[in-house]
Structures are given as C-alpha cells and as structure tokens.
Write an enzyme that holds these catalytic residues in place. Structure first.
Site, mmCIF file in Angstrom:
data_model
loop_
_atom_site.group_PDB
_atom_site.id
_atom_site.type_symbol
_atom_site.label_atom_id
_atom_site.label_comp_id
_atom_site.label_asym_id
_atom_site.label_seq_id
_atom_site.Cartn_x
_atom_site.Cartn_y
_atom_site.Cartn_z
ATOM 1 N N CYS A 47 1.237 11.324 9.159
ATOM 2 C CA CYS A 47 2.183 10.739 10.126
ATOM 3 C C CYS A 47 3.589 10.736 9.522
ATOM 4 C CB CYS A 47 1.784 9.318 10.488
ATOM 5 S SG CYS A 47 2.955 8.575 11.624
ATOM 6 N N ARG B 228 -5.369 5.538 0.754
ATOM 7 C CA ARG B 228 -4.451 4.406 0.928
ATOM 8 C C ARG B 228 -4.757 3.498 -0.252
ATOM 9 N NH1 ARG B 228 -2.302 3.638 6.358
ATOM 10 N NH2 ARG B 228 -1.322 5.658 6.802
ATOM 11 N N ARG C 87 4.096 0.716 2.362
ATOM 12 C CA ARG C 87 4.332 -0.405 3.258
ATOM 13 C C ARG C 87 4.018 -1.669 2.480
ATOM 14 N NH1 ARG C 87 2.742 -3.687 7.766
ATOM 15 N NH2 ARG C 87 0.498 -3.576 7.486
ATOM 16 N N ARG D 223 4.190 -6.617 12.692
ATOM 17 C CA ARG D 223 2.890 -6.265 13.267
ATOM 18 C C ARG D 223 2.080 -7.546 13.464
ATOM 19 N NH1 ARG D 223 0.877 -0.682 10.069
ATOM 20 N NH2 ARG D 223 2.813 0.473 10.420
ATOM 21 N N GLU E 161 -6.465 7.589 7.656
ATOM 22 C CA GLU E 161 -5.339 8.402 8.157
ATOM 23 C C GLU E 161 -4.803 9.291 7.030
ATOM 24 O OE1 GLU E 161 -2.696 6.021 10.534
ATOM 25 O OE2 GLU E 161 -1.105 7.483 10.193
ATOM 26 N N THR F 25 5.899 8.836 9.872
ATOM 27 C CA THR F 25 6.429 7.507 9.507
ATOM 28 C C THR F 25 6.054 7.158 8.069
ATOM 29 O OG1 THR F 25 4.430 6.355 10.217
ATOM 30 C CG2 THR F 25 6.172 6.674 11.873
ATOM 31 N N ARG G 251 0.842 -1.184 0.000
ATOM 32 C CA ARG G 251 0.000 0.000 0.000
ATOM 33 C C ARG G 251 0.883 1.242 0.000
ATOM 34 N NH1 ARG G 251 1.702 3.443 4.197
ATOM 35 N NH2 ARG G 251 1.324 2.574 6.262
ATOM 36 N N GLU H 295 -1.529 -2.748 12.706
ATOM 37 C CA GLU H 295 -0.916 -2.014 13.802
ATOM 38 C C GLU H 295 -1.676 -2.219 15.116
ATOM 39 O OE1 GLU H 295 -0.901 2.188 13.145
ATOM 40 O OE2 GLU H 295 1.155 2.265 13.858
HETATM 41 P P1 ADP Z 1 -1.481 0.019 6.986
HETATM 42 O O1 ADP Z 1 -0.918 -1.201 6.323
HETATM 43 O O2 ADP Z 1 -2.369 0.783 6.064
HETATM 44 O O3 ADP Z 1 -0.443 0.813 7.684
HETATM 45 P P2 ADP Z 1 -2.484 -1.696 9.112
HETATM 46 O O4 ADP Z 1 -1.144 -2.135 9.527
HETATM 47 O O5 ADP Z 1 -3.490 -1.344 10.160
HETATM 48 O O6 ADP Z 1 -2.506 -0.455 8.127
HETATM 49 O O7 ADP Z 1 -3.098 -2.906 8.220
HETATM 50 C C1 ADP Z 1 -4.340 -2.657 7.614
HETATM 51 C C2 ADP Z 1 -5.036 -3.945 7.275
HETATM 52 O O8 ADP Z 1 -4.266 -4.639 6.274
HETATM 53 C C3 ADP Z 1 -5.146 -4.908 8.455
HETATM 54 O O9 ADP Z 1 -6.445 -5.503 8.410
HETATM 55 C C4 ADP Z 1 -4.132 -5.965 8.152
HETATM 56 O O10 ADP Z 1 -4.541 -7.230 8.660
HETATM 57 C C5 ADP Z 1 -4.128 -5.991 6.651
HETATM 58 N N1 ADP Z 1 -2.871 -6.492 6.091
HETATM 59 C C6 ADP Z 1 -1.646 -5.948 6.214
HETATM 60 N N2 ADP Z 1 -0.738 -6.696 5.555
HETATM 61 C C7 ADP Z 1 -1.420 -7.740 5.000
HETATM 62 C C8 ADP Z 1 -1.056 -8.870 4.194
HETATM 63 N N3 ADP Z 1 0.221 -9.072 3.801
HETATM 64 N N4 ADP Z 1 -2.033 -9.720 3.806
HETATM 65 C C9 ADP Z 1 -3.319 -9.519 4.173
HETATM 66 N N5 ADP Z 1 -3.741 -8.472 4.928
HETATM 67 C C10 ADP Z 1 -2.793 -7.605 5.335
HETATM 68 N N1 DAR Z 2 0.424 5.557 16.954
HETATM 69 C C1 DAR Z 2 1.305 6.656 16.558
HETATM 70 C C2 DAR Z 2 1.658 6.553 15.044
HETATM 71 C C3 DAR Z 2 2.695 5.538 14.712
HETATM 72 C C4 DAR Z 2 2.757 5.201 13.223
HETATM 73 N N2 DAR Z 2 1.526 4.523 12.790
HETATM 74 C C5 DAR Z 2 0.596 5.156 12.060
HETATM 75 N N3 DAR Z 2 0.820 6.312 11.524
HETATM 76 N N4 DAR Z 2 -0.547 4.540 11.850
HETATM 77 C C6 DAR Z 2 2.573 6.585 17.418
HETATM 78 O O1 DAR Z 2 3.244 7.606 17.517
HETATM 79 O O2 DAR Z 2 2.824 5.519 17.939
#
Ligand code: ADP
Ligand code: DAR
Length: 349
Positions: free
Chosen positions: A264, A222, A273, A302, A218, A266, A119, A307
C-alpha cells in the site's frame, strides 16, 4: 459501496467517491497503462481494482512488486505526493539505526494513555509483494521468516503460531486483545491479498506480548513493539533492537527514493505507524477541535480496533499519518508533540 467492473473499460467513479485513485486516474493514463504488466505479471487492473470496486477507498491503489512503483509511476507518484507530501524532488532518509529519541512519556501519571504500539512494515527483497505473490512463494516467505524468528533470544524470543489450524477462540481472543490482525477485509480481498487465506499467515510473539511479528498479512512482516502506558521511547528502543536483529538474516525490500516498500502506498518510507490508545472523554466528542489538532500535527485517528473501526469508551487510536519523507525519529516526534497537544486540550475542557 462495492460495484462490479469489467477491468477493460475506463472505470466509472461515483459522484461521492473521493479516493486519490479517482482523482488521478485520467482516461489517457488508463489507456497508456492498461496493457502494461510487471515481470511478476502484475497489471494496472490488479493495482486499481480495489479502488474501483470499493468506492469508499481513501487511496484505492496497491503495488504488486517493487517494479510496480516504477512501471505505474505516472499514476502512483501523484498519489504518493498528495498522501505524504512527497514530490519527485523529495528525498527519504532513515534514522532507524540511531538510538531512540529522548521523548519523555507524554502521560507519566497514566491518566490518558492506555498503551503504546509502534510497528513497521517490511517485505522480503527478491520476492513479489502480497498482491502478486504466488502460493509457493508465500509459503517460502513464511518459512524463512519463521526460521529467523526462532533464532531470537532474550526478551525477543518467543513462538510462531501459524493461522492455519489456529483454534478460532484463540484467534478471536488475540484479535480482540489487539495483538492479531483481523481476517482480510474487502479492500485487501479486491487486490488479491487474501488469496489462499489463512495458509502462510501467522503471528509470532514473546511471552509478554510486547514484541510481535505478523507474517504475510498486508505486508510480509509487520514488526510490532507494544506495551501498556505511554513510554514511547521504551517501545521504540525495543523495535529498533528487533528490526536490527531480523535484518541480519532477512533482506528487506528498499527503494532508493521511496524507502521501505509495501503493497500500500500509504506504508512507504519508514513504513512506520506509531500509535497510542488514548482516552479523550471530552475532546473525543468535539470532532472539529479534535480534527484540527490532528491535522496540525499530521496525526491519523483510528478506532480502538484499528483501521475501519470505531472508538469505544472515548478511547482512540492516535498515530503519525506521514511515513515517507520524514525519518523514524521525526515520526515519533510528530506523535509525541501531537499527543501532548491533545492531552493539554483535554485537560482544559
Ligand atoms: P496497523 O497498525 O498494522 O496499520 P491496524 O490499524 O488495523 O493495523 O491495528 C492493528 C491492531 O493493533 C488493532 O487490533 C489495533 O487495536 C491494535 N493497536 C493499534 N495501536 C494500538 C495501541 N497503541 N495499543 C494497543 N493496540 C493497538
Ligand atoms: N483501504 C485502502 C487502503 C488504505 C490504507 N490502509 C491500509 N493500507 N491498510 C484505501 O484505499 O482506503
């Protein structure tokens, strides 16, 4: 870990607070920046409130618009430097328009990798970011993005589903199936990213749910490509095609030094990501060895629901940690090399 703060006096950080905000916000810096506000009215208080009231933050600071990255740079630059290893002398270049890297599938027999997801975060040039956007602007952003998504064809064509009015069972199913974002958490709440929720938010996806776009979570977009298995190149190729198509009509917010901007810090630079859901039944229970390999390849671990979630059944979400100061293809390479190392280690245990 939530505390109340009056926003006027220098915030108190608890002994066990390890956020980059707590490390880099000095009293002098606070006093120098506390009365400044951007053209969209975004203040230092708004930028740091999440990290003050959520003392378990890793970063603790957000931007409300492009100007925040310049106006609050005395605080943001050292945080960006530490998180991404990106100093003032560093430059960011993108190779997102070139063809996908020829990384082979690191798990061709499908023994470990359940699925791959890549993404990128994007925001609309000329608009504030989520923390400073107002209700009318957010609705305008949603309708501009929905119009562009509606024009997609071929394997990218699909349907936009606004969150407002979405059946709760459908919403929860999309979240549990890893397609839809969760409702805003306390970190996002404290910076105003959940305002007017769920109005103006939604999800677009194609029939197969291999191409999806989150709207006004966010980030304003995305853009997501995902599928079962470990064919990283196929997932990346689809994402390149989709982003190229979207930017024909949507101007993405880009900073000459920091690349694509996000609320953010990050998620700057590539704002990408790339992750795999990978089952590591043995290595997953050897925390230090797992983390050593993750550190060596700049990987972030994660839980299975993204997250702030836990792993389940030995399945972890493994992704590139660095997004700025590396190109998209280098970030993919980081993930590929790291996953090969994890699988190699798992196979020896
Ligand atoms: P972001 O990737 O946008 O930073 P998150 O870490 O919250 O946000 O992940 C968002 C959603 O994507 C979650 O439901 C997570 O389970 C799903 N996800 C992340 N990576 C994978 C993957 N490799 N395969 C399937 N689902 C994924
Ligand atoms: N929870 C905030 C953001 C960390 C990065 N993750 C994001 N942007 N979804 C922190 O400072 O931990």
């Amino acid at each position: 870990m939530t505390m109340i703060w009056d926003g006027q006096t220098f915030p108190e950080f608890k002994q066990n607070c390890s956020s980059l905000l707590s490390r880099y916000l000095s009293k002098d810096l606070f006093n120098n920046l506390k009365n400044k506000k951007t053209l969209h009215g975004f203040t230092l208080f708004q930028a740091i409130n999440s990290g003050v009231v959520n003392q378990d933050s890793h970063i603790g600071v957000y931007a409300g618009d492009a100007e925040s990255y310049d106006l609050f740079s005395p605080l943001l630059n050292p945080i960006i430097d530490e998180y991404h290893g990106f100093s003032l002398a560093s430059t960011h270049t993108s190779d997102f328009n070139s063809s996908a890297p020829s990384v082979p599938n690191p798990d061709p027999n499908g023994q470990y990798i359940l699925s791959t997801r890549i993404r990128v975060g994007r925001n609309i040039d000329g608009m504030p970011l989520g923390p400073a956007i107002n209700r009318d602007q957010r609705i305008e952003v949603e309708s501009r993005i929905a119009r562009t998504l509606d024009s997609l064809s071929g394997d990218l064509s699909g349907t936009y589903f606004p969150l407002l009015g979405m059946d709760e069972i459908v919403q929860n199913r999309l979240i549990s199936d890893h397609f839809l974002f969760k409702n805003g958490d306390r970190f996002l709440e404290a910076v105003g990213l959940n305002r007017d929720w769920p109005e103006g938010r939604g999800i677009f996806h194609n029939q197969q749910k291999t191409f999806l776009v989150w709207v006004n979570e966010e980030d304003q977009l995305r853009i997501i490509s995902m599928q079962k298995g470990g064919d990283i190149s196929a997932v990346f190729n689809r994402l390149i095609r989709a982003v190229k198509k979207l930017e024909e009509t949507l101007p993405f917010l880009f900073h000459s030094r920091l690349g694509y901007l996000s609320s953010c810090p990050t998620n700057l630079g590539t704002a990408m990501r790339a992750s795999v859901h990978i089952q590591l039944l043995k290595l997953g229970s050897k925390k230090s060895e797992f983390e050593d390999i993750a550190d060596r390849y700049s990987l972030q671990i994660r839980g299975i629901h993204g997250e702030h979630s836990e792993s389940e059944g030995g399945v972890f979400d493994v992704s590139n940690r660095k997004r700025l100061g590396i190109t998209e293809i280098e970030a993919i390479r980081d993930l590929y090399d790291g996953v090969v190392a994890l699988i190699k280690k798992e196979a020896t245990l």
